[in-house]
Design a protein around this motif. Sequence first.
Motif: not given
Length: 388
Positions: A217-224, A348-358
Amino acid sequence: MNTERLWTRSFFMVCAANFFLFVTYYYLLVTLPSAALTHFHAAGSIAGLFTTLFLGAAIVIRPFVSAWMMKFGKRALLIASLIIFFTASFLYGWFDSVIALLILRFFHGIGFGMATTVTGSIVADLVPDARKGEGMGYFIMSANLAMVAGPFLGITIFGEYGLTTMFWIGAVFSFGALLLGWLTRLPEEPAIEQKGKEKQAVFEKTAIPISVTGAFFAVAYSSILSFMAVFAAQRGLEEASGYFFAVYAAILLLTRPFTGRWFDQYGANAIIFPAIILFAIGMLALGLSSSTIVFFIAAACIGIGWGTLFPSFQTIAVQRCIPKRRPAATATFLSIFDLGIGFGSFLAGALAGIMDLGTLYIFCSVYIACGLALYWRAQRQTGQKQAA
């Protein structure tokens, strides 16, 4: 209602010391990478090392803290860890080199890893068994409140007064943690007999399943933690972004007296399953938010959801082992949890480069919902290990 006393002087002092410890942590967490980019003109990869080295040092040192507590005592190690933490905070203002600050950051992480493990173990001993959920919840709430105060103070002081003043004020916060820790008086610790040269395992096996669940669950929270400011700017919610964690903390304060007691009265499942669902709903609302109202509703749901999950997971970790293994259980939980935060920030940093944060936050809501099955399995495994 259980009448065993919770708010003793020692419990209050440890919670207060933990608050200043985490204020310093969050204060520097949000400012040092920015300082590396703007003041030292370092590359983005170098700026990221300020967090990576700090958490890496904490993860590396924690497995050894349990044995040190058994050898030297919890209070002695608490003071030693807070001295290391304060010394590092004090030395930031004396250096103007990225390399020197990175080395110091690693040293700072050692003190943080030791201090967070020791304080968690102390609280696990101070809180009555019948009020573990309530007591651990209040203790961890001190860190949640610091998560609001630390970034606000750090960004404000850095922006208004500059890097040097920011460092000296951060040292004052860490000195507050040291002073409170020094004034804390703990019950006398009974001597622990060891057979021959038998060595205690640095990791507590019964805590591993629930620790892995917490890291999931921390993996998801770290994106915030990593991208809230960027996301708010993308959605035109810059003015509201500063109040996201304030709403989070306010809801946490309102619900903590109830969730902790319900954990003790009705068991972990009655609290954790609804909290996972609320966490998922909050992330979905965040991903869909385009107005202040929805943005704050997301903050409230995440505050109740994640704000309940983290202390509940740590409570389970220390409840399911014998008392003398609580320091090892605390170290196991926090080490694995930090791995989840570190990996989540990178992912999250890697995914933020290829998709919208929403879109990323909507994806996270589905990811969190899948955690219902993981938690159910972890509870079964933890119960089996405890019985063995």
